[in-house]
Scaffold this motif. Structure first.
Motif, PDB file in Angstrom:
ATOM      1  N   LEU A  48       0.854  -1.186   0.000  1.00  0.00           N
ATOM      2  CA  LEU A  48       0.000   0.000   0.000  1.00  0.00           C
ATOM      3  C   LEU A  48       0.889   1.236   0.000  1.00  0.00           C
ATOM      4  O   LEU A  48       2.042   1.176   0.446  1.00  0.00           O
ATOM      5  N   PRO A  49       0.360   2.367  -0.491  1.00  0.00           N
ATOM      6  CA  PRO A  49       1.202   3.562  -0.560  1.00  0.00           C
ATOM      7  C   PRO A  49       1.758   3.933   0.811  1.00  0.00           C
ATOM      8  O   PRO A  49       1.055   3.890   1.818  1.00  0.00           O
ATOM      9  N   ASP A  50       3.015   4.236   0.787  1.00  0.00           N
ATOM     10  CA  ASP A  50       3.743   4.685   1.981  1.00  0.00           C
ATOM     11  C   ASP A  50       3.929   3.596   3.026  1.00  0.00           C
ATOM     12  O   ASP A  50       4.265   3.883   4.181  1.00  0.00           O
ATOM     13  N   LYS A  51       3.748   2.356   2.632  1.00  0.00           N
ATOM     14  CA  LYS A  51       4.131   1.229   3.486  1.00  0.00           C
ATOM     15  C   LYS A  51       5.504   0.751   3.013  1.00  0.00           C
ATOM     16  O   LYS A  51       5.680   0.421   1.826  1.00  0.00           O
ATOM     17  N   ALA A  52       6.442   0.709   3.908  1.00  0.00           N
ATOM     18  CA  ALA A  52       7.791   0.295   3.545  1.00  0.00           C
ATOM     19  C   ALA A  52       7.818  -1.181   3.181  1.00  0.00           C
ATOM     20  O   ALA A  52       7.033  -1.972   3.713  1.00  0.00           O
ATOM     21  N   PRO A  53       8.698  -1.568   2.276  1.00  0.00           N
ATOM     22  CA  PRO A  53       8.794  -2.979   1.940  1.00  0.00           C
ATOM     23  C   PRO A  53       9.433  -3.776   3.073  1.00  0.00           C
ATOM     24  O   PRO A  53       9.943  -3.192   4.043  1.00  0.00           O
ATOM     25  N   THR A  54       9.446  -5.082   2.910  1.00  0.00           N
ATOM     26  CA  THR A  54      10.080  -5.928   3.932  1.00  0.00           C
ATOM     27  C   THR A  54      11.568  -6.053   3.615  1.00  0.00           C
ATOM     28  O   THR A  54      12.063  -5.550   2.600  1.00  0.00           O
ATOM     29  N   GLU A  55      12.251  -6.757   4.467  1.00  0.00           N
ATOM     30  CA  GLU A  55      13.687  -6.930   4.294  1.00  0.00           C
ATOM     31  C   GLU A  55      14.006  -7.769   3.054  1.00  0.00           C
ATOM     32  O   GLU A  55      15.148  -7.782   2.605  1.00  0.00           O
TER      33      GLU A  55
END
Lengths: 851, 169
Positions: free
Chosen positions: A762-769
């Protein structure tokens, strides 16, 4: 005004043949009894009817009667307000009156008088037992036959002939295309034009400047036919109403509660023991699920749509039928139907009493059918600017009702529970079941009947679209070793037996009975019970049986009452549960999977419905439950789907205690992604492993005609090894995301298949490692990780949207803005306007997928 | 737990003063000189109070029309993440009369009838919790389609009717 009224004429494909009318008249004078085949039928019908009405009621169907092709019929008068349009034919045993500018696109038949206001129009013919009166500039495309007099207003236009028993009076500037025959007198105003013959039995008075193309004859030997006979159809309509009622009670709707809020009903038989009302401004959605269906509403008292109440059709096919059967058989009932101003409904109304509407009301038919209304005993009145049937509609009321009766299946007469097999629900297992025949004892708003149990995960509430498991509310949670309360709504005084499978062993034990022949009264009943300390935490089942005697076992049949099975959740003592979006509804996340390139914005490449339950004890989250289903896959890419708990370490999760099911089957593989520090839960590595497109379809549930049942449902319970302080928990909806399946190409932006390193959030949700951050900025992506800006385009548009309902997403290739026109306004105003842009009421239903 | 303790003390004070019932008590003994002031004691209301307030309400400005004909033409205002939910602060302060074991449900699907009574669909709840303390606070995430919420406080005491209140958005 008259000359511009091409609208009326356009309906009428074949104008009445003047010559044939003349021929008929001549034949009549020569001793023929009847003028047309239609009237032969009518004569025979009338004769037979007079021989024995009861026999005829049994044998006569609507399509064989004079009601066939009638859009409106009333044993009393029929009036249409100014500018009201009627798509089909109109018949009244007494009088028909159309106010100014009203239009009937079919024919008008009246036992007595017919009156048209100024500029009113009739596309077909007018037959009236007594007088016909046309206002100024009125138009009739067919012929006019009046039993006594015809009085035609100035500048009126009649494309057919005019036949009257006595006088025919034409004001100035009238134009008649056919012949005129009056039993006594013809009087013509100045400037009128007649293209045929003008015959009067005794006298003709012709004004100045009148043009008569044919022969003008006073003392004519032609004899007008006798007045039209319109048969009173009360007996026939009543017999049809009884036949519809005899199809069964179906689902009982409670008059006092149904229609108070917006309601949705799937096809089926519904009944009330009193009135049926839709509250002002509320909607009743009839959800056809894309298959042919019939809605029959058997109403004992009256039917009322309040001001601006509306019936909405959702995925209703052209071959579906809707019948409002207003019986009026409740003691003292008039059996009337009323539509408040602005109310809109669809289908056919069979009413014992009058049918009356305010202004701007609509009764439409499905597809090309005319809507319609028959009043067995009384009048029909439409307010101004109302619409009955679309322009160009074809009549279908009688045929549809007859077909519905012919096609009606044998009605089911038993109510079953729907708990899983171990609790015994099927007939073969001697499952709990109650006869619904002449039954008045039930819980909630009604009880419906099935031929056998729809055992969980099926449900008769889903199958027939009617939730009759609505009589029990668990007003408190069920906590181990704690008191609990429930509310039970009873239709009448009765007795309740109830069980909860506290130990979760799949059967209702005798020590799990929480109500034993408990007396209840009509209405709300509060029942207190205790959850034992030996109860097991988790999901289990409860069974409630209401009957006239009580003392029932959890299995077996009974002659009245109802059984309701409910799935319940037992928790530890003092546990709080927060839900997103709620305890039973779905939220929806929908993806465009072309990232980092902009796609077609249909937001259906992957659509997941889901809900989150978060369990908290003493201010710490001890457990999370994720449930969901794959609603749509509108892309050929192979994608996985997962949830991430931002800020929560993998080690926080009690991996060995996770319970994960897909389609109710336990999964042996841990969903907690291995090799990560973060808590990431893989729902599936490839959605195409679980779903498949329909026959001749490219995708799963995104193309028109490519509907299917949901093919993948998941449930995941995630206990914490270390409880998480509530303040540290991420906000709902956490971080659901799409990732690429290993080994499959995804975008030319990456060259090699990106696999797990590719994510869309979703917008402005950081990706995972697992994400490769050098993917940012490619193609159309304008993420700015340093500013907390992720997965947005140059215009700030996202590749994923999340909404709080089970969203009816766009059809394939259909830009979401065409499916939900308020989407752009919502964005332009940063959510302060049209925040609920995604609800069905705001959809353009032509552009959303319907299953 | 501190709050619970404070209110237990308060309850004892009320009894000692011969008061109680639904009266609000706000006066507390002064601390000895030199000691830090105690945490102010909130009054226990005469009637159980329910409060639901949006956590960070946005100020509505003039409505902006959108001329976008397709999603490609849409320009998202900077910082707007198309969120479809809002955050609300739920606070419940129970009156002494209601200060007993209870269960709270906060649900979205309900009807209120003309006589003031409610019909609540408990399958539509956003929150379900036991209440033991006098004060209860929670942050609730509410999706934008939710037209209103109803709070129902049921007591385990059979003689006590539930307390129900609702908010329309």
């Amino acid at each position: 005004m008259k000359k511009s009224n091409v609208y009326v004429r356009s309906y009428y494909g074949t104008n009445f043949d003047v010559n044939s009318l003349s021929q008929v008249l001549i034949e009549y004078k020569s001793g023929y009894l009847c003028r047309s085949a239609k009237q032969v039928n009518r004569f025979i019908f009338t004769l037979l009817f007079s021989l024995g009405s009861s026999l005829q009621v049994a044998a006569q169907s609507l399509v064989d009667s004079d009601l066939n092709n009638q859009s409106l019929y009333a044993s009393g008068y029929i009036t249409a307000g100014a500018r009201t349009t009627v798509g089909g034919n109109v018949q009244s045993a007494t009088a028909v009156t159309l106010a100014a500018n009203a239009i009937v696109a079919g024919t008008v038949e009246a036992g007595a008088a017919t009156t048209l206001g100024a500029d009113a129009g009739v596309v077909g013919y007018i037959e009236a037992g007594s007088t016909v009166t046309l206002g100024v500039a009125a138009i009739v495309n067919g012929f006019i036959q009046a039993g006594t007099t015809a009085t035609i207003g100035a500048s009126a236009v009649i494309d057919g002939s005019v036949v009257t028993g006595t006088t025919a009076t034409f004001d100035a500037l009238v134009e008649v295309s056919g012949d005129v025959l009056a039993g006594t007198t013809v009087t013509v105003g100045a400037g009128s034009i007649f293209h045929g013959n003008v015959d009067a039995g005794t006298t003709t008075t012709i004004g100045a400047g009148v043009q008569i193309d044919g022969i003008l004859t006073a003392n004519s030997s032609l004899v007008p036919p006798p007045p039209l006979l319109v048969t009173n159809q009360e007996v026939l309509i009543t017999s049809m109403q009884i036949a519809l009622k005899d199809l069964g009670t179906g689902t009982e709707l409670v008059s006092t509660t149904f229609g108070v809020n917006n309601e949705t009903l799937e096809a089926g038989i519904y009944s009330t023991i009193d009135y049926l009302t839709i509250t002002g401004g509320k909607t009743l959605t009839l959800d056809g699920k894309g298959v042919d269906g019939t809605w029959i509403f058997n109403i004992a008292n009256y039917l009322s749509f309040a001001i601006d109440a509306k019936v909405i059709l959702l995925n209703v096919t052209d071959n579906s039928t809707i019948i409002w059967n207003v019986m009026g058989d409740k003691a003292g009932s008039a059996g009337y139907t009323q539509l408040g101003a602005g109310a809109e409904t669809t289908g056919f109304i069979l009413a014992k009493g009058f049918v009356q509407t305010g202004a701007n009301t609509v009764i439409e038919g499905i597809a090309n059918d005319c809507g319609g209304a028959y009043s067995a005993t009384n009048f029909i009145e439409f307010g101004a600017d109302s619409v009955v049937g679309q322009t160009g509609c074809t009549n279908g009321m009688a045929a549809s009702i007859s077909q519905t009766l012919a096609d009606a299946p044998v009605a089911a007469t038993l109510d079953f529970g729907d708990a899983p097999a171990s609790y015994a629900s099927l007939v073969d297992d001697d499952g709990a079941r109650h006869s619904t025949e002449n039954n008045t004892i039930f819980m909630g708003s009604g009880v419906d009947a099935e031929f056998d149990s729809y055992q969980f995960p099926l449900s008769d509430d889903v199958t027939d679209g009617n939730d009759d498991e609505d009589g029990v509310a668990f007003v408190t949670g069920l906590e181990v070793n704690n008191a609990a309360v429930l509310e039970l709504i009873a239709s009448t005084s009765a007795f309740v037996d109830a069980w909860i499978d506290f130990d979760g062993n799949g059967v209702f034990g005798s020590d799990e009975k929480i109500a034993d022949a408990q007396a209840v009264i009509q209405g709300n009943n509060t029942l207190f019970y205790a959850v034992p300390e030996w109860a097991e935490v988790g999901s289990t089942w409860a069974r409630f049986r209401v009957s006239s005697i009580g003392g029932l076992e959890p299995t077996g049949s009974f002659s009245d009452g109802e059984v309701e099975d409910h799935q319940v959740d037992i928790t530890e003592l003092n546990v709080s549960i927060q839900y997103y979006p709620s305890a039973s509804e779905w939220a929806t996340i929908a993806f465009e999977d072309n990232w980092p390139s902009i796609g077609d914005y249909d937001f259906n490449d992957l659509v997941i419905n889901y809900r989150i339950s978060e369990y908290t004890l003493n201010g710490e989250v001890i457990r999370v439950k994720l449930e969901g289903q794959i609603a749509a896959v509108g892309a050929l890419h192979h994608n996985g789907f997962a949830f991430h708990l931002p800020g929560i370490l993998r080690s926080t999760i009690d991996e060995n205690a996770i319970r994960y099911t897909i389609n109710d089957l336990p999964q042996n593989i841990s969903p907690l992604e291995a090799g990560r520090n973060q808590a990431i839960f893989i729902i599936t590595n490839d959605v195409w492993d679980w779903v498949s497109p329909g026959e001749n379809c490219n995708y799963y549930r995104t193309e028109a005609g490519c509907g299917s049942d949901i093919q993948m449902v998941f449930s995941m319970t995630l206990p914490m090894a270390n409880a998480i302080p509530s303040a540290q928990m991420p906000e709902f909806p956490y971080d659901p995301f799409l990732f690429a399946t290993e080994g499959y190409d995804h975008s030319l932006a990456f060259g090699l298949p990106p696999g797990r390193a590719y994510e869309i959030h979703l917008p402005d949700k950081a990706p995972t490692e697992a994400f490769r951050t050098d993917f940012f900025g490619r193609r159309d992506d304008r993420s700015e990780p340093q500013n907390g800006r992720y997965f947005v385009s140059t215009n700030g548009m996202p590749w994923a949207i999340n909404v709080g309902v089970e969203m009816q997403y766009s059809l394939e290739y259909m830009d979401v803005i065409y499916a939900y026109p308020l989407f752009s306004s919502f964005i332009a105003n940063q959510g302060l306007v049209d925040a609920d842009w995604y609800i069905l009421e705001n959809a353009n239903t032509n552009n959303i997928f319907s299953n | 737990m501190n709050k619970l303790y404070i209110f237990v003390c308060l309850s004892m004070l009320i009894t000692a003063c011969g008061g109680g019932g639904s009266q609000s008590i706000t006066a507390v003994p002064l601390p000895p000189a030199g000691e830090p002031l105690p945490v102010p004691i909130e009054s226990q209301p005469a009637v159980t109070e329910f409060s639901l307030e949006e956590s960070n309400p946005k100020e509505a400005g003039d409505m902006i029309g959108s001329s976008a004909k397709t999603s490609h033409e849409i320009v998202v205002p900077n910082g707007f993440a198309l969120s479809s939910e809002r955050s609300f602060d739920l606070r419940i302060t129970r009156a002494q009369d209601d200060n007993e074991a209870a269960y709270l449900s906060l649900c979205s699907d309900y009807k209120q009838y003309n006589d003031g009574s409610y019909s609540i669909n408990y399958d539509s709840c956003l929150l379900r919790t036991s209440l033991s303390d006098i004060n209860y606070e929670a942050v609730i995430i509410v999706t934008n389609d939710t037209p209103g919420l109803v709070a129902a406080l049921w007591f385990m005491d059979e003689s006590k009717k539930p307390l129900i209140t609702d908010w329309r958005f």
